[in-house]
Design a protein around this motif. Structure first.
Motif, PDB file in Angstrom:
ATOM      1  N   GLU A 114       0.867  -1.223   0.077  1.00 49.76           N
ATOM      2  CA  GLU A 114      -0.050  -0.118   0.075  1.00 49.76           C
ATOM      3  C   GLU A 114       0.885   1.141  -0.005  1.00 49.76           C
ATOM      4  O   GLU A 114       0.381   2.139  -0.655  1.00 49.76           O
ATOM      5  CB  GLU A 114      -0.901  -0.021   1.200  1.00 49.76           C
ATOM      6  N   VAL A 115       1.970   1.179   0.750  1.00 48.55           N
ATOM      7  CA  VAL A 115       2.781   2.590   0.870  1.00 48.55           C
ATOM      8  C   VAL A 115       3.834   2.475  -0.229  1.00 48.55           C
ATOM      9  O   VAL A 115       3.887   3.694  -0.632  1.00 48.55           O
ATOM     10  CB  VAL A 115       3.528   2.359   2.235  1.00 48.55           C
ATOM     11  N   PHE A 116       4.734   1.414  -0.457  1.00 44.59           N
ATOM     12  CA  PHE A 116       5.625   1.294  -1.398  1.00 44.59           C
ATOM     13  C   PHE A 116       5.286   0.956  -2.821  1.00 44.59           C
ATOM     14  O   PHE A 116       6.139   0.874  -3.671  1.00 44.59           O
ATOM     15  CB  PHE A 116       6.764   0.812  -0.897  1.00 44.59           C
ATOM     16  N   ALA A 154       2.170   5.753  15.868  1.00 44.48           N
ATOM     17  CA  ALA A 154       1.350   5.880  14.609  1.00 44.48           C
ATOM     18  C   ALA A 154       0.165   5.048  14.939  1.00 44.48           C
ATOM     19  O   ALA A 154       0.295   4.047  15.854  1.00 44.48           O
ATOM     20  CB  ALA A 154       2.243   5.220  13.521  1.00 44.48           C
ATOM     21  N   PRO A 200       0.084   1.045   8.078  1.00 46.57           N
ATOM     22  CA  PRO A 200       0.279   1.890   6.925  1.00 46.57           C
ATOM     23  C   PRO A 200       0.943   3.221   7.446  1.00 46.57           C
ATOM     24  O   PRO A 200       1.694   3.800   6.693  1.00 46.57           O
ATOM     25  CB  PRO A 200      -0.897   1.972   6.178  1.00 46.57           C
ATOM     26  N   GLU A 201       0.387   3.931   8.109  1.00 45.38           N
ATOM     27  CA  GLU A 201       0.810   5.220   8.699  1.00 45.38           C
ATOM     28  C   GLU A 201       2.090   5.141   9.259  1.00 45.38           C
ATOM     29  O   GLU A 201       2.955   6.031   8.936  1.00 45.38           O
ATOM     30  CB  GLU A 201      -0.056   5.733   9.812  1.00 45.38           C
ATOM     31  N   LEU A 219       4.365   2.981   8.119  1.00 49.93           N
ATOM     32  CA  LEU A 219       5.443   2.866   7.133  1.00 49.93           C
ATOM     33  C   LEU A 219       5.501   4.204   6.451  1.00 49.93           C
ATOM     34  O   LEU A 219       6.494   4.554   5.765  1.00 49.93           O
ATOM     35  CB  LEU A 219       4.761   1.920   6.202  1.00 49.93           C
ATOM     36  N   ARG A 220       4.401   4.934   6.338  1.00 53.05           N
ATOM     37  CA  ARG A 220       4.396   6.489   5.587  1.00 53.05           C
ATOM     38  C   ARG A 220       5.446   7.227   6.250  1.00 53.05           C
ATOM     39  O   ARG A 220       6.339   7.805   5.804  1.00 53.05           O
ATOM     40  CB  ARG A 220       3.097   6.849   5.379  1.00 53.05           C
ATOM     41  N   GLN A 221       5.597   7.067   7.724  1.00 51.33           N
ATOM     42  CA  GLN A 221       6.533   7.957   8.400  1.00 51.33           C
ATOM     43  C   GLN A 221       7.928   7.323   8.212  1.00 51.33           C
ATOM     44  O   GLN A 221       8.842   8.102   8.033  1.00 51.33           O
ATOM     45  CB  GLN A 221       6.090   7.486   9.959  1.00 51.33           C
ATOM     46  N   ALA A 243       8.870   6.026   5.476  1.00 55.65           N
ATOM     47  CA  ALA A 243       9.262   6.456   3.937  1.00 55.65           C
ATOM     48  C   ALA A 243       9.865   7.925   4.310  1.00 55.65           C
ATOM     49  O   ALA A 243      10.938   8.096   3.567  1.00 55.65           O
ATOM     50  CB  ALA A 243       8.022   6.168   3.082  1.00 55.65           C
ATOM     51  N   ASP A 244       9.062   8.819   4.871  1.00 55.04           N
ATOM     52  CA  ASP A 244       9.327  10.148   4.974  1.00 55.04           C
ATOM     53  C   ASP A 244      10.722  10.464   5.649  1.00 55.04           C
ATOM     54  O   ASP A 244      11.437  11.308   5.327  1.00 55.04           O
ATOM     55  CB  ASP A 244       8.324  11.031   5.722  1.00 55.04           C
ATOM     56  N   ARG A 276      14.737   6.520  -0.774  1.00 49.90           N
ATOM     57  CA  ARG A 276      13.462   6.487  -0.843  1.00 49.90           C
ATOM     58  C   ARG A 276      12.689   5.861  -2.093  1.00 49.90           C
ATOM     59  O   ARG A 276      11.863   4.910  -2.113  1.00 49.90           O
ATOM     60  CB  ARG A 276      12.820   7.692  -0.745  1.00 49.90           C
TER      61      ARG A 276
END
Length: 420
Positions: free
Chosen positions: A22-24, A384, A388-389, A391-393, A395-396, A403
């Motif tokens: 979902e994230v990547f 988090a 998914p939240e 993982l988004r953190q 990634a950032d 990235r």
């Protein structure tokens, strides 16, 4: 998408893989780390015979078992031991069970039933003692060569035959669990535990002692002190087990405390030490069924061995019992590793090393948890609400050059597996 609340094995891995996609999307390289597969170990009265033979007819015996934070297979082992002793002429009323809680909270009645199992509960009756490091009557026995004052539950001193049941996995500062830990810290006074645990820190260096490591016994001051302290209690016999990630028996060893622990450690090393080809940009780890941060922290330690210096750990640790220790909370409130080191120099305490490790490793961690925001903030980790939240953190927070195509390591058994 909220991860499954059992946080174990296949369910966690599937939820994590879905969240990574979902994230990547398809840009991440994903690898999964699991313990080595093994057949279930046989368990029979014959295997346990050395522990049965360690107790003579007419003797009083106390069986030391681990508390609810350790899986040992005691519920399957105890009925066979009790029946063997009955056949040797040991009276039921002369058999007691000591639950070695160390500084952990006491198990609930339901947890005691789960630890011992219905057959053993029926045979032992009310002869169950729950050790409390802060309140139990402990007898001073002397000091180790490193100065640890050894005091243990009076029941161990006044009962002629002591038999232990322990489970062995890696431990982040004692090397391995099991063996001598049934006696110290399991059945020891708080001052004994604190003095031993303080050996994790090299005060002059302001960090952990270099020999205090996962899987290391020789030269590890904590491990060697534990062995010396436990030797104050003559243990007649021991059953040491290794359980896999599903709770199945992978190995059962019966005999002397030292030898059974050595054999179990060797098996645990073969099963749970996992070869790591390269450290990952993102490590997604599960703390499993750990009830609080004191226990969940072990998954963070293992995950930290697998992440790049500029990478991020995503740790799924529900912690329904929050931090799990008022002492730990007080140490975390010192906020910085240097303040904790300074506090340890003033007085030994049981949870100081866990607080130090948390703050050192929390800097690069995103935490998915049920803890309150205030409790989670004390760990130094970024909270988090969902995987998914988190993982988004993660990634950032990666360096820009990492990235586009990050490497992601899944550790669905992070409380058990150790990257090596």
């Amino acid at each position: 998408m909220q991860p499954p609340r059992d946080r174990s094995g296949t369910d966690f891995a599937a939820a994590t893989a879905a969240a990574v996609r979902e994230v990547f999307a398809d840009s991440a390289t994903v690898v999964e780390m699991r313990a080595a597969p093994c057949p279930e170990a046989p368990l029979s009265p014959g295997i346990l015979q050395p522990a049965v033979d360690a107790v003579d007819a007419g003797e009083r015996v106390v069986v030391v078992v681990s508390d609810h934070t350790r899986k040992t297979g005691a519920a399957a082992i105890l009925p066979m031991l009790l029946d063997g002793w009955r056949q040797r002429g040991v009276r039921p009323e002369d058999i007691a069970v000591l639950i070695a809680c160390g500084s952990h909270r006491a198990p609930t009645p339901d947890e005691v039933g789960h630890i011992l199992g219905p057959p053993a509960m029926a045979l032992v009756g009310n002869r169950i003692v729950i050790h409390d490091a802060f309140r139990s009557d402990c007898v001073p026995l002397g000091r180790t060569s490193r100065g640890t004052p050894v005091a243990v539950n009076r029941l161990l001193v006044e009962t002629p035959a002591v038999v232990t049941i322990g489970g062995v996995v890696f431990h982040y500062f004692a090397g391995f669990t099991g063996g001598r830990k049934s006696i110290v810290p399991g059945a020891a006074a708080a001052a004994t535990i604190a003095a031993n645990h303080s050996l994790t820190i090299a005060a002059d260096a302001g960090t952990f002692h270099p020999a205090v490591q996962l899987g290391r016994l020789a030269g590890n001051p904590v491990a060697e002190d534990l062995e010396e302290a436990a030797a104050f209690v003559p243990v007649r016999g021991s059953v040491q087990t290794v359980l896999d990630g599903t709770g199945r028996l992978a190995g059962v060893f019966t005999g002397s405390l030292a030898e059974t622990h050595r054999q179990a450690c060797n098996l645990a090393r073969r099963l749970f030490a996992c070869t790591l080809a390269a450290k990952a940009d993102v490590v997604v780890a599960s703390a499993g069924a750990a009830r609080n941060w004191v226990q969940s922290h072990k998954a963070l330690v293992n995950a930290s061995r697998a992440v790049r210096e500029d990478g991020v750990i995503v740790l799924d640790a529900p912690c329904p019992e929050a931090l799990g220790s008022q002492s730990l909370e007080q140490w975390l409130r010192r906020r910085t590793p240097s303040a904790i080191i300074a506090g340890i120099a003033e007085s030994a305490d049981i949870n100081a090393q866990t607080a130090l490790s948390t703050l050192l490793r929390g800097r690069q961690t995103v935490l998915v948890t049920q803890m309150t925001a205030d409790a989670a903030a004390l760990t130094g980790m970024r909270p988090a609400a969902t995987l998914p939240e988190a993982l988004r953190q993660a990634a950032d927070r990666l360096p820009p050059q990492r990235r586009p195509h990050p490497s992601v390591l899944l550790m669905p058994e992070a409380w058990l597996t150790v990257p090596a």
